[in-house]
Scaffold this motif. Structure first.
Motif, PDB file in Angstrom:
ATOM      1  N   CYS B 104     -63.281 -14.285  73.069  1.00 22.68           N
ATOM      2  CA  CYS B 104     -62.448 -13.740  71.989  1.00 22.68           C
ATOM      3  C   CYS B 104     -63.262 -13.488  70.737  1.00 22.68           C
ATOM      4  CB  CYS B 104     -61.323 -14.720  71.654  1.00 22.68           C
ATOM      5  SG  CYS B 104     -61.929 -16.272  70.939  1.00 22.68           S
ATOM      6  N   THR B 105     -64.470 -14.055  70.679  1.00 17.46           N
ATOM      7  CA  THR B 105     -65.251 -14.086  69.441  1.00 17.46           C
ATOM      8  C   THR B 105     -65.568 -12.697  68.874  1.00 17.46           C
ATOM      9  OG1 THR B 105     -66.168 -16.151  70.268  1.00 17.46           O
ATOM     10  CG2 THR B 105     -67.272 -15.161  68.370  1.00 17.46           C
ATOM     11  N   PRO B 106     -66.002 -11.731  69.687  1.00 20.40           N
ATOM     12  CA  PRO B 106     -66.280 -10.412  69.115  1.00 20.40           C
ATOM     13  C   PRO B 106     -65.064  -9.830  68.396  1.00 20.40           C
ATOM     14  CG  PRO B 106     -67.193 -10.551  71.334  1.00 20.40           C
ATOM     15  CD  PRO B 106     -66.365 -11.788  71.129  1.00 20.40           C
ATOM     16  N   GLY B 107     -63.909  -9.913  69.010  1.00 22.55           N
ATOM     17  CA  GLY B 107     -62.688  -9.374  68.412  1.00 22.55           C
ATOM     18  C   GLY B 107     -62.308 -10.123  67.148  1.00 22.55           C
ATOM     19  N   ILE B 108     -62.440 -11.449  67.209  1.00 23.26           N
ATOM     20  CA  ILE B 108     -62.089 -12.265  66.038  1.00 23.26           C
ATOM     21  C   ILE B 108     -63.023 -11.919  64.874  1.00 23.26           C
ATOM     22  CG2 ILE B 108     -62.057 -14.649  65.139  1.00 23.26           C
ATOM     23  CD1 ILE B 108     -60.185 -15.097  67.327  1.00 23.26           C
ATOM     24  N   LEU B 109     -64.301 -11.738  65.166  1.00 23.77           N
ATOM     25  CA  LEU B 109     -65.258 -11.419  64.091  1.00 23.77           C
ATOM     26  C   LEU B 109     -64.930 -10.070  63.448  1.00 23.77           C
ATOM     27  CD1 LEU B 109     -68.536 -12.712  65.731  1.00 23.77           C
ATOM     28  CD2 LEU B 109     -67.629 -13.445  63.501  1.00 23.77           C
ATOM     29  N   VAL B 110     -64.651  -9.072  64.285  1.00 22.91           N
ATOM     30  CA  VAL B 110     -64.338  -7.741  63.741  1.00 22.91           C
ATOM     31  C   VAL B 110     -63.062  -7.821  62.901  1.00 22.91           C
ATOM     32  CG1 VAL B 110     -63.641  -5.394  64.374  1.00 22.91           C
ATOM     33  CG2 VAL B 110     -65.533  -6.486  65.584  1.00 22.91           C
ATOM     34  N   ASN B 134     -55.176 -11.529  67.703  1.00 17.75           N
ATOM     35  CA  ASN B 134     -56.398 -11.896  68.442  1.00 17.75           C
ATOM     36  C   ASN B 134     -56.151 -13.198  69.187  1.00 17.75           C
ATOM     37  OD1 ASN B 134     -57.441 -10.299  65.877  1.00 17.75           O
ATOM     38  ND2 ASN B 134     -58.973 -10.131  67.496  1.00 17.75           N
ATOM     39  N   LEU B 135     -55.956 -13.086  70.490  1.00 16.47           N
ATOM     40  CA  LEU B 135     -55.676 -14.294  71.265  1.00 16.47           C
ATOM     41  C   LEU B 135     -56.951 -15.085  71.510  1.00 16.47           C
ATOM     42  CD1 LEU B 135     -53.270 -12.890  74.013  1.00 16.47           C
ATOM     43  CD2 LEU B 135     -52.697 -13.920  71.807  1.00 16.47           C
TER      44      LEU B 135
END
Ligand code: FES
Ligand code: FES
Lengths: 751, 159
Positions: B104-110, B134-135
């Motif tokens: 999930c980290t890439p999505g959470i960072l963006v 962001n799950l």
């Protein structure tokens, strides 16, 4: 050489360094299952049954096969002829039947055929060209209905020896255990409560769908890349299902985007290999989210009856539970685990538990974090809460009074070694959360939880480099930061900095068999093996120093990363640092490595206690979790931040299970909610901060005292939340999830 | 179906690709440009693992077609760090152990970067609601929320 087997003072263990794979994971560089490709690669797609139960009369793939983009089509005939055996004995057959249907489609989403084509879109399009003729059969998806005399039979002959005569063929395993005389115990009680509980199936809900890339040649040699919790089980299973030799298939585990037990078996991997064998090209398959929900392991649904007797002073006089678990169209529902865990936190004179493994027309259940334990805890701890309410007793005091401790004969048989349940309860009692005032409309719940933890086959190698750095090869995929823990443990033994150690998850060709990353075993078992492999290397380092000094090896000890004389009689020599020994190792006897392999048995059972505050809106039936505290025994926390993370993650999944998540089947036996919009897992705005308390009661079975921490955290939440909601709403909640309509209905029934 | 030619900008680099009109921006980023940082967790706009920004706006790249990227400025997780200097959010995510599996980290960072650009001082509630798309199945969000809020505090101090 003096090496203490037990250690209590640590330099590296217990610190909180950055994880070694952190950079890759925050920059998008880390390669997960779907992130790999190969030259000439084809894309696979799987055709799935729209019926819950149907005979497959005919599959006509000729149109698909004739299409220019399609390079291979496979059905069951393209797999090995694995023999059918009853129960779990025939697990290869069960897995094959699940991977690709044989004579019947057994659930909505069951794979019936697969194609490989030149693009993902072409593969999806080609599925529409395959014609399948079905004869639809009656189906059953509910556990109680599946046990009823008139239920459709999923498969004759699937039951094993344990099932008593006269039960429906859908009951495939039976478990009974306990001790004492429960009837006599109930007679001694001042109050006996008997009640029934139901939980729905939930999905592990890992965010990464299953993905793999496989290549298998006509020579029986193959390569497979996939996201899995254990690549040796993938190797072994794929080899069996494809009729090739295990060692000829090399499996590499990708970074894994969550598993929670759901990635401990195979689904698409044998299919990709079968397609590849036929097409002579590498084949990649990536599941859609809807395929993940329809066709990969959810947990079991359960129906349970509990009876507990208590004296006015809170002493439990007897406890009895019947646990019926539905695990889909295959044996394996953990009715035995549910039964064994349900009363395990308590020191009981009289206890009896019965578990049923029941088949229904649903996907094959897979392990989900402490498989079977959360539902049993929900039922048992709800009845305990009700007993405390009716007898006017404090729920923590009652649990303390009955808590199991070292020497207690467990409800499921063995006698406990040193365990930490009492410590978690005492910490709960002392925690400010437990005495904080509640607002109107809020309720507080507590629950204990138990999980066995697991050792499992484990093999670790460690090699030292000339410059004094170390590489560690483990065989357990890293799901939650375990490479950091391994490096900390190796650093502790070798006495070199954490940063000088690189931990790699090795492929199946580089190490011996490693059991799956499950059973909360990684920090325990791979950790133990890492420590022992490092000690093995230290022995060799000491030998080199002894040879150099011309003294016996037992006159050398290892201290702070250096060989030193073990005492004044050993001689007067300056310490030799590790890097000085490795710098010369080519000339002093060759490379220095350490290795350890075993099936460690001392995993050390684990307990936790959770405290939850919930607020119920009587207008809408919506529940908010307003405060949450997890207290759990970790034995010894190697990297405490990641231990906290396990506690928080388990609690969050438990909150979803308790309040919202469920598999919903229509009357047609089709899954109604196969996307994240309809199967809603907790999102950031649903949850509060989750406080954690790490209790450390060292596990005698691990050199540093580690107990696994991954699973126990999901055992107490269902019950703790149900108790909080019941106390807030003033009505006992007996069915999960406690969704708003169910809470409104319960409030209405209660007037 | 014949493919369409698309010219767009990703993380500042001009790029071109040919895509089927049915392919999503996420498919194009991953399969044609080999930028596999954005992940497909659902394909239906529910998990946020595929989050990118398009002309500065946060979107689920699984819900946008590849052809719609024509002439746009796309930013993905691969563009967050400045060379080998990590963005403060990236550093804090590691420091707080705000990832377990990291899918999930890439999505959470963006998504978090886009939050802090709009609101340098978000409350916990604002942060939780902004990231509600962001799950994360592993962490229970606790450490993610703390990492984002601490980054915000640090960036406010630095500016
Ligand atoms: S993949 Fe786009 S939101 Fe889930
Ligand atoms: S860290 Fe695994 S989904 Fe977020």
């Amino acid at each position: 050489m003096a090496l203490d087997d037990r250690k209590s003072e640590f330099t590296f263990v217990g610190t909180r360094p950055d994880r070694p794979d952190g950079l890759d994971k925050v920059t998008g560089r880390a390669k997960f299952g779907a992130d790999m490709s190969a030259p000439g690669m084809l894309h696979g797609a799987i055709l799935r049954s729209p019926h819950a139960h149907a005979r497959i009369v005919k599959i006509d793939a000729s149109k698909a096969e004739a299409h220019k983009d399609v390079k291979a089509v496979v059905t069951r005939a393209d797999f090995a002829d694995v023999p059918f055996k009853p129960g779990l004995e025939g697990e290869f057959w069960n897995v094959l039947e699940n991977v690709m249907a044989g004579e019947k489609a057994l659930y909505d989403g069951h794979a019936v055929a697969a194609v490989a084509a030149t693009s993902a879109l072409a593969a999806r399009d080609a599925l529409k060209l395959i014609e399948v003729e079905y004869e639809v059969l009656p189906h059953v998806t509910d556990v109680d209905k599946a046990m009823a005399p008139d239920a459709p039979v999923i498969r004759e002959g699937a039951a094993d020896y344990s099932v008593p005569e006269g039960m429906h063929p859908n009951v495939v395993r039976y478990h009974e255990s306990g001790h004492g005389d429960v009837e006599a115990g109930f007679a001694e009680a001042d109050l006996v409560i008997e009640d029934s509980f139901v939980t729905e199936a939930t999905h592990q809900g890992y965010i990464e769908p299953h993905a793999c890339l496989g290549a298998l040649g006509g020579d029986g040699k193959g390569e497979l890349w996939c996201c899995t919790q254990g690549h040796w089980i993938v190797q072994k299973t794929c080899a069996a299902l494809l009729g090739i030799e295990t060692s000829q298939l090399r499996v590499t585990a990708s970074e894994i985007g969550g598993g929670f037990g759901g990635k401990t078996t195979v689904f698409i991997e044998p299919v990709a290999l079968a397609l590849s064998r036929k097409a002579n090209r590498p084949v990649k398959i990536v599941m859609s989210r809807s395929e993940v929900f329809r066709a990969t392991g959810p947990t079991s649904s359960a129906s349970m009856d509990i009876k507990i007797g208590m004296k006015k002073d809170g002493t439990i006089t007897a406890a009895e539970g019947i646990f019926r678990l539905q695990g889909g169209a295959f044996p394996g529902a953990p009715g035995d685990m549910t039964a064994m865990c349900a009363f395990a936190p308590y020191n009981l004179t009289n206890v009896r538990q019965v578990g049923y493994d029941v088949m229904a027309n649903r996907p094959k259940q897979a392990a989900y974090r402490a498989p079977g334990a959360p539902m049993g805890a929900f039922a048992v701890e709800s009845v305990l809460d009700e007993l405390c309410n009716q007898l006017g007793l404090d729920p923590v005091d009652v649990r303390l009074k009955n808590a199991a401790h070292e020497g207690t004969k467990a409800s499921y048989g063995p006698t406990y070694e040193r365990i930490g349940l009492v410590e978690t309860l005492e910490a709960a009692k002392a925690h400010p959360h437990y005495s904080a005032p509640l607002k109107p409309g809020q309720g507080r719940g507590i629950s204990c939880g138990f999980w066995f933890n697991h050792g499992g086959e484990t093999s670790v190698s460690l090699a030292l480099s000339e410059d004094g750095s170390a590489q560690v090869m483990v065989g357990t995929p890293d799901i939650g930061g375990s490479r950091a823990s391994m490096a900390l443990m190796a650093a502790e033994v070798l006495g070199i900095p954490y940063e000088n150690i690189r931990v790699t998850v090795a492929d199946t060709a580089s190490l011996g068999y490693n059991d799956v990353s499950h059973g909360s075993r990684v920090t325990y078992a791979s950790g133990l093996a890492t420590i022992k492999a490092a000690r093995h290397a230290v022995e060799k380092l000491c030998e080199r120093a002894a040879a150099k000094w011309g003294i016996p090896v037992d006159a050398v000890k290892w201290e702070d990363g250096c060989a030193v004389p073990s005492g004044p009689n050993a001689g007067d020599f300056d310490p030799i640092p590790l890097a000085d020994i490795t710098a010369d190792m080519g000339r002093t006897g060759g490379p220095i490595s350490g290795h350890f392999e075993a099936t460690p048995e001392g995993a050390g059972v684990s307990f936790g206690t959770h405290i939850v505050d919930a607020e119920v809106d009587p207008e809408t039936g919506k529940t908010s979790i307003t405060r949450y505290t997890v207290i759990q025994d970790a034995g010894k926390a190697i990297h405490p931040t990641y231990v906290e993370g396990q506690y928080q993650g388990g609690a969050a999944q438990g909150i979803g299970w308790a309040l919202n998540e469920e598999y919903i089947y229509g009357d047609d036996g089709r899954l109604q909610n196969s996307i994240f919009l309809d199967y809603r897992i907790p999102v950031a705005s649903d949850l509060p901060m989750i406080d954690t308390v790490i209790v450390e009661v060292p596990n005698p079975g691990h050199p540093f005292g580690v107990r696994g921490v991954g699973e126990t955290g999901i055992v107490p939440p269902l019950a703790a939340i149900a108790n909080a909601v019941s106390n807030a709403a003033g009505v006992r909640m007996r069915q999960l999830p406690m969704s708003p309509p169910r809470i409104l209905a319960a409030l209405k029934d209660n007037g | 179906m014949s493919k369409l030619h698309v010219s767009t900008t990703v993380n500042g680099d001009p790029v071109e690709y040919l895509c089927d009109p049915r392919e999503t921006l996420l498919d194009c980023l991953r399969d044609k440009l080999n930028l596999t940082g954005a992940k497909e967790g659902c394909g239906t706009g529910d998990c946020g693992a595929c989050s990118v920004t398009v002309d500065g706006r946060l979107v689920c790249s699984c819900l946008m077609l590849g052809v719609e990227a024509e002439g746009k400025e796309i930013e993905t997780v691969e563009g967050i760090a400045d060379g080998d200097v990590l963005h403060p959010l990236q550093k804090k995510m590691i420091e707080y152990a705000a990832l377990q599996c990291g899918i999930c980290t890439p999505g959470i960072l963006v998504a978090a970067k886009s939050l802090l650009e709009k609101n340098p001082n978000p409350t916990e509630e604002e942060t939780r609601y902004w990231l509600a798309g962001n799950l994360c199945r592993c962490t229970g969000y606790d450490k993610i929320i703390r990492a984002v809020m601490d980054t915000a505090a640090e960036m406010r101090e630095a500016s």
